[in-house]
Design an enzyme around this catalytic site. Structure first.
Site: not given
Ligand code: ATP
Length: 389
Positions: A167, A169, A175-176, A312, A315, A363
């Site tokens: 990703r 990001e 957390r990324h 999180e 998902s 995570r």
């Protein structure tokens, strides 16, 4: 090793006192029990051969008590990984991956591998990494989402993939990261989201038990941080989370601080480190055209997040398996159905109701090992600025 001047050959004594820390040496000598040493044995050397002499000074202390900045540690990661406390994290990670895989296979999942070079990303847009692919443009996979669903269409029924996801990001958060390990599962012939949640919680209860047992056997100090879980995990409707946050009906996604606040309350009220936030509104999961609308209500999905103590971790939810509605969702998301020929074909020749989830391994390791930054949960993390080592 004991190095008493009087009991060791002077040349050997000189060699050891001059040898920089972290060098690799082969030593011969006599071994005897000792109450003084941590391992209960001591070695008195009779000969030694230096196999690899370390340079001095070390850019990062290995046995020093003084902590270094994370950036320095990651710049010199091979030295950093020699620290027992750092190695303990990767023992936990290895054990967790193995335990999850075993628990999924026991539930009848088939482990698969899907392409990481794609013409089109599952969720489109901003976080795709473009790649020069001969004379075409390709992207690194953000998620195996579309392929997992195609495999359900291929009759595989329960598939599991543990693989890198990419990703782009741009934000710098704890957390990324730009390359993470995603554990993705997809299940066919479901009746609703609870079928998915109950598999996910069963797998986690079993896997955590195995990880804890293995780490205890190895004497890993993190064993005690792996909680004993019991299913079912609490289920908190998204609308309840919004009430807790004092903004009922706002239909805004949960930010980091919101997740933390909901986490504190959930853990306090239910006493479980894991809990589901269920029934996300369409407006919040807007980008996921493959999410099924709950009871055909255009405003509500059957989607859920699985959070652990305010973060999180996973998902997922039931997917849209009806071709016409899927095409409509793709259009509503502002995308062109013509971009997804192979994916859409899988829905035209018999597709059962299905659903699944994506679970972030990094995570999970971060939370279990109590790490302030997700980068510490990967051997060689990648982020907006870090491509090396
Ligand atoms: P967030 O809202 O926290 O950015 P997301 O909604 O983009 O996450 P999903 O696309 O649903 O996440 O991915 C499923 C899981 O993959 C997440 O719950 C998380 O554990 C993990 N994940 C997603 N993006 C990242 C990332 N950049 N770095 C590490 N893990 C990630």
């Amino acid at each position: 090793m004991t190095l008493k001047k009087e009991s060791v050959d002077p040349a050997l004594f000189a060699l050891f006192t001059d040898l920089p820390r972290e060098s690799v040496v082969e030593v011969e000598g006599s071994v005897h029990r000792s109450g003084k040493s941590r391992r209960g044995v001591e070695l008195t050397p009779t000969s030694a051969r230096v196999i690899s002499r370390a340079e001095s000074p070390l850019p990062l202390g290995v046995v020093d008590k003084v902590g270094a900045e994370l950036a320095t540690r990651l710049d010199h990661r091979t030295l950093d990984l020699r620290k027992p406390a750092v190695r303990a994290i990767f023992e936990l990670r290895s054990s967790l991956l193995q335990a999850l895989r075993t628990a999924y296979l026991r539930q009848g999942f088939l482990e698969v591998e899907t392409p990481k070079l794609l013409r089109q990303g599952a969720e489109g847009g901003a976080t795709l990494f473009p790649v020069e692919y001969f004379d075409q443009r390709a992207f690194l996979a953000q998620s195996p989402q579309l392929y997992k669903q195609m495999l359900i269409g291929a009759g595989l029924e329960r598939v599991l993939e543990i693989a890198p996801a990419f990703r782009a990001e741009p934000s710098d958060t704890v957390r990324h990261i730009t390359e993470f390990t995603s554990l993705d599962a997809e299940v066919g012939y479901i009746e609703g989201a609870d079928d998915l949640r109950s598999i996910l919680e069963t797998v986690l209860v079993e896997a955590f038990r195995q990880v804890r047992r293995e780490l205890e056997e190895r004497g890993n100090p993190l064993a005690g941080d792996v909680p004993e879980l019991s299913a079912p995990f609490p289920r908190i409707p998204f609308s309840t989370a919004e009430e807790w946050l004092g903004r009922p009906g706002a239909e805004a996604d949960l930010g980091t601080e919101d997740e933390k606040a909901v986490g504190e309350r959930a853990v306090r009220e239910f006493g479980s480190p894991f809990y589901f936030i269920i029934d996300f509104p369409t407006r919040v999961k807007i980008h996921t055209f493959y999410a099924q609308r709950k009871d055909d209500n255009p405003r509500l999905t059957g989607y859920f997040d699985l959070d652990f103590r305010g973060l999180e971790i996973a998902s997922g939810g039931p997917r849209e398996h009806r071709y016409d509605r899927l095409v409509e969702n793709i259009r509503t998301a502002g995308l062109d159905p013509a971009l997804f020929p192979g994916y859409l074909e899988a829905f035209r020749f018999g597709m059962p109701p299905h659903g699944g989830w994506g679970f972030g391994v990094d995570r999970m390791v971060q939370m279990l090992a109590g790490l302030p930054n997700i980068r510490e949960a990967r051997l060689f993390p990648r982020d907006r600025y870090r491509l090396d080592p």
